[in-house]
Design an enzyme around this catalytic site. Structure first.
Site, PDB file in Angstrom:
ATOM      1  N   SER A 280       0.839  -1.201   0.000  1.00 45.10           N
ATOM      2  CA  SER A 280       0.000   0.000   0.000  1.00 45.10           C
ATOM      3  C   SER A 280       0.870   1.245   0.000  1.00 45.10           C
ATOM      4  O   SER A 280       2.044   1.199   0.371  1.00 45.10           O
ATOM      5  CB  SER A 280      -0.910   0.018   1.229  1.00 45.10           C
ATOM      6  OG  SER A 280      -0.152   0.242   2.403  1.00 45.10           O
ATOM      7  N   ASP A 281       0.299   2.363  -0.423  1.00 47.15           N
ATOM      8  CA  ASP A 281       0.983   3.632  -0.205  1.00 47.15           C
ATOM      9  C   ASP A 281       0.800   4.008   1.265  1.00 47.15           C
ATOM     10  O   ASP A 281       0.059   3.360   2.018  1.00 47.15           O
ATOM     11  CB  ASP A 281       0.433   4.706  -1.146  1.00 47.15           C
ATOM     12  CG  ASP A 281       1.449   5.816  -1.406  1.00 47.15           C
ATOM     13  OD1 ASP A 281       2.394   5.961  -0.612  1.00 47.15           O
ATOM     14  OD2 ASP A 281       1.306   6.536  -2.402  1.00 47.15           O
ATOM     15  N   TYR A 282       1.458   5.051   1.664  1.00 49.16           N
ATOM     16  CA  TYR A 282       1.564   5.466   3.071  1.00 49.16           C
ATOM     17  C   TYR A 282       0.179   5.652   3.700  1.00 49.16           C
ATOM     18  O   TYR A 282      -0.507   6.623   3.408  1.00 49.16           O
ATOM     19  CB  TYR A 282       2.342   6.772   3.123  1.00 49.16           C
ATOM     20  CG  TYR A 282       3.008   7.122   4.420  1.00 49.16           C
ATOM     21  CD1 TYR A 282       2.277   7.495   5.530  1.00 49.16           C
ATOM     22  CD2 TYR A 282       4.395   7.116   4.521  1.00 49.16           C
ATOM     23  CE1 TYR A 282       2.902   7.847   6.705  1.00 49.16           C
ATOM     24  CE2 TYR A 282       5.035   7.477   5.694  1.00 49.16           C
ATOM     25  CZ  TYR A 282       4.285   7.837   6.788  1.00 49.16           C
ATOM     26  OH  TYR A 282       4.914   8.190   7.956  1.00 49.16           O
TER      27      TYR A 282
END
Length: 773
Positions: A280-282
């Site tokens: 996932s992104d942040y």
């Protein structure tokens, strides 16, 4: 004989890969048989103790969690000694001794910073871009890292979006070639080589189409638009063997990407056959709550089911999956599948063989910011600059006389590196003032004056300076600085004004509603113009800017983007003619903000506007033209190039082709008529300098079952011509090059009429008619 030998080699390689896969599968199956559910879930947890922070969350109690087997990877720390300390905890103080994977935002270089990716893409030189990624991988791996969160391959048509700086512009063909080049540069031929890092293509998917150019905003588009224009660069990265994929913040068809099973499983894995790891992104997993998808437990289960393997920072997986498993909301198979992919990534990187294979202090001292790396950065930066205007051949500058060097970016180190230069050291960068002195020494008299602040807007300054003082206000008044610059200009032969954006006025979370040069600098330019001296604008920017006034009033404009560690030296090389600029725009520059989004491969309307048409009932504006200021592919040289008429030579043959379509379907097709067309023309250097030209070939499908753009880039070649030299340039077009995505989301070829355009940009072309049979 040669064909037989090639087949034999291919079979040997395929057999070797199968044997390696079987060995990896056996190793990981054995390891997982010993793991508890908690340990498996722990492998899915990616945390940061600080460093490269792109959100409000920083992980807590990291060391303790590593000891408990609750962490699979870390990002935000670098340096062989620091990374080794964390790896020691995992390898020596956990039950199964599973090593961590260490990643970082290595975006356009690690310690040696290259031009921002948008600038790199303007080189139109995939070998040069691959070389920059290879150097970045060598430095990052020497600094203890095994994973780079790059390349960003999002197609973008709205320059208000700050993150255009991190991508390769608006075109899917150029973007695809660059995506593959960066993956090859990072990963090499074998990830077990300790000079490589695993690439992570991002942001999957469609992130560059955020509405209103606003960061993290909604994306909505048709599947045809998605497949034909936005998905190809991601697919190119997958085909190049990228090891990991990062999900995006936006939604696709109403479901956020991080929890979108159609995207992460049906498309990415089943259709495209991607077998790597998805991260996932942040905190994008947690942010699905704000999207309205449910509480943390619900969205964590949704993401796991969708095909997400690793949760970056938010710890939704760590804190909820065990309970969801006990409640029957997720399955053992789903947990095992995600854990296996994380472990496979570590295995491919050689971490189970040697967890410390990228932690060598001596190598770090030798590799980081080495003389060879800086030399490469200087060369690559010069190739990225785009000459937008050069009236009366004011450039290149003479290496004698007096130059007024003015502007808030002229003697500035911090802003040379550009956005997302996480491990870059501004104190090691070369300013423009230093670069000019390095190139011309004492032969040129330099009169320096700052002239203005980057901005005097307190609201903009506060938001830009979140990570440090990039916009530094002077104690002197604006008028005092301006007067000093005008005085210097009056004493000079030519003025070089170094202006534009601060580094973090573009990049993530740096969307701008007004993409013109800040008012403080505009006032300086207008005062300098009043002196009557020739003005050369050296522009620092992470996006296309509105430069209509500048184009009308200045003598020359050189777009230097953010050139990186060696920016000042590279700019001086170009200004004084040591290198003849050859960059071409990979993104259109609007004439006016009201034209946004504006891009070259737009579609016609039923009422297209043509020059000379009447003022009503056409697709135009009342108050401005349709055309951009600088079109896609545009870029001048110190020399000039002429193009002969196009020669087309079409041939037909019957050929069997094993095609790989964008949706992942593979099929063998026998064409009864497989047309191969040779497109030839002669390019001549008619100017007074040796130079490089990027010859661009575009096509237009004149009649099709799905409406097609007015032109599409299909091929290009970068050639070098001495002054007065001519060269025949030849391209090969096949029916594969003439395909488009139909209503069934298949790439198809339809015979009929086409136009072929060739030129130095998408506007200034010669054309010919092609009949596709």
């Amino acid at each position: 004989m040669k064909k037989v030998l090639t087949i034999c080699i291919a079979l040997i390689i395929a057999g070797s890969i199968k044997a390696q896969d079987a060995k990896m599968d056996a190793f990981i199956s054995n390891l997982m048989s010993k793991m508890t559910v908690d340990e498996k879930i722990g492998q899915l947890n990616l945390v940061t103790p600080g460093g490269a922070v792109t959100g409000s969350v920083v992980s807590k109690d990291v060391d303790d969690k590593i000891r408990k087997g609750m962490v699979g990877g870390l990002f935000g720390i670098t340096g062989p000694d620091k990374v080794r300390q964390a790896q020691d905890i995992a390898v020596k103080n956990t039950r199964l001794h599973i090593p961590l994977i260490f990643g970082l935002d290595v975006i356009h270089g690690h310690r040696t910073i290259f031009p921002i990716p948008l600038g790199l893409s303007c080189s139109w030189d995939t070998l040069l871009i691959e070389r920059s990624a290879k150097i970045a991988a060598r430095e990052a791996s020497a600094d203890g890292l095994a994973w780079a969160f790059s390349p960003m391959v999002d197609i973008a048509r709205d320059p208000r979006w700050g993150r255009v700086s991190e991508g390769s512009g608006e075109d899917p063909y150029l973007g695809s070639l660059i995506a593959a080049a960066v993956v090859r540069g990072y990963q090499g031929k074998d990830l077990r080589n300790n000079e490589t890092v695993m690439a992570c293509v991002k942001h999957f998917a469609l992130y560059g189409a955020a509405e209103a150019g606003r960061e993290y905003n909604t994306v909505d588009m048709s599947r045809i638009k998605m497949y034909q224009y936005y998905l190809p660069p991601y697919k190119a990265a997958v085909d190049a063997g990228v090891g990991s994929v990062m999900s995006s913040f936006n939604e696709i068809d109403g479901i956020p990407a991080t929890g979108n099973r159609w995207l992460l499983t049906d498309l990415l894995r089943n259709q495209w056959k991607f077998n790597g790891m998805v991260v996932s992104d942040y905190t994008s997993l947690n942010e699905m709550e704000a999207h309205g998808m449910g509480d943390l437990a619900t969205i964590s289960a949704l993401a796991l089911h969708a095909g997400l393997d690793m949760d970056m920072v938010g710890e939704g997986f760590l804190s909820t999956l065990k309970k969801s498993f006990q409640e029957g909301k997720i399955t053992q198979k789903e947990i095992d599948q995600a854990c296996r992919r994380v472990l496979e990534a570590k295995y491919k990187l050689g971490l189970f063989t040697d967890p410390y294979n990228r932690m060598n202090t001596e190598r770090a001292v030798k590799e980081l910011l080495s003389g060879d790396n800086r030399k490469a950065a200087r060369e690559i930066a010069a190739h990225s600059f785009v000459l937008l205007k050069n009236n009366d051949q004011v450039l290149p500058l003479k290496k004698t006389g007096t130059i007024a060097l003015v502007g808030p970016l002229a003697d500035n180190h911090r802003n040379m590196l550009g956005t997302w230069s996480v491990s870059g050291d501004p104190s090691k960068s070369v300013s423009v003032l230093e670069g000019i002195k390095n190139v011309v020494g004492s032969d040129v008299n330099i009169l320096y004056a700052k002239g203005a602040n980057i901005s005097d807007d307190s609201f903009l300054i506060k938001r830009t300076n979140v990570f440090g003082a990039e916009i530094e206000a002077e104690s002197r008044t604006a008028q005092a600085m301006l007067d000093e610059a005008v005085t210097a200009a009056a004493k000079s032969d030519v003025v070089v004004a170094v202006l534009g954006e601060a580094a973090d006025m573009s990049g993530e979370s740096s969307s701008r509603g007004d993409i013109s040069i800040p008012e403080s600098q505009e006032n300086l330019l207008k005062a300098l113009v009043q002196t009557g001296k020739p003005i050369v604008l050296v522009l620092f920017n992470g996006r296309p800017l509105i430069l209509n006034w500048e184009n009308q009033h200045l003598s020359a404009i050189l777009d230097a983007w953010f050139g990186g560690t060696e920016a000042g030296n590279a700019i001086a090389d170009v200004l004084f003619g040591n290198y003849n600029p050859s960059g071409k725009l990979s993104m259109t520059f609007p004439l006016n903000q009201g034209q946004i989004p504006i891009y070259y491969n737009a579609k016609n309307t039923g009422r297209p506007f043509h020059a000379g048409d009447g003022p009503k009932f056409k697709s135009d504006y009342l108050d401005m033209p349709n055309e951009p200021l600088y079109p896609f592919g545009y870029g001048l040289s110190y020399t000039k190039f002429s193009y002969s008429p196009i020669s087309l030579n079409a041939a037909e043959n019957t050929a069997t082709s094993n095609m790989r379509l964008i949706n992942g379907d593979s099929k063998t097709t026998t064409y009864s008529r497989h047309q191969v067309t040779a497109v030839k023309l002669t390019v001549t250097n008619t100017g007074n300098y040796d130079g490089e030209e990027t010859v661009q070939l575009y096509i237009r499908d004149m009649v099709a079952s799905i409406t097609q753009p007015v032109m599409e880039l299909k091929k290009f070649q970068k050639i070098f011509l001495k002054k007065g030299e001519s060269k025949e340039v030849s391209f090969t077009l096949t029916t594969d090059d003439l395909k488009f995505v139909n209503s069934d989301l298949k790439w198809v070829y339809e015979p009929g009429a086409f136009k072929v355009f060739v030129g130095g940009n998408s506007r200034d072309v010669v054309e010919a008619d092609l009949l596709g049979k």
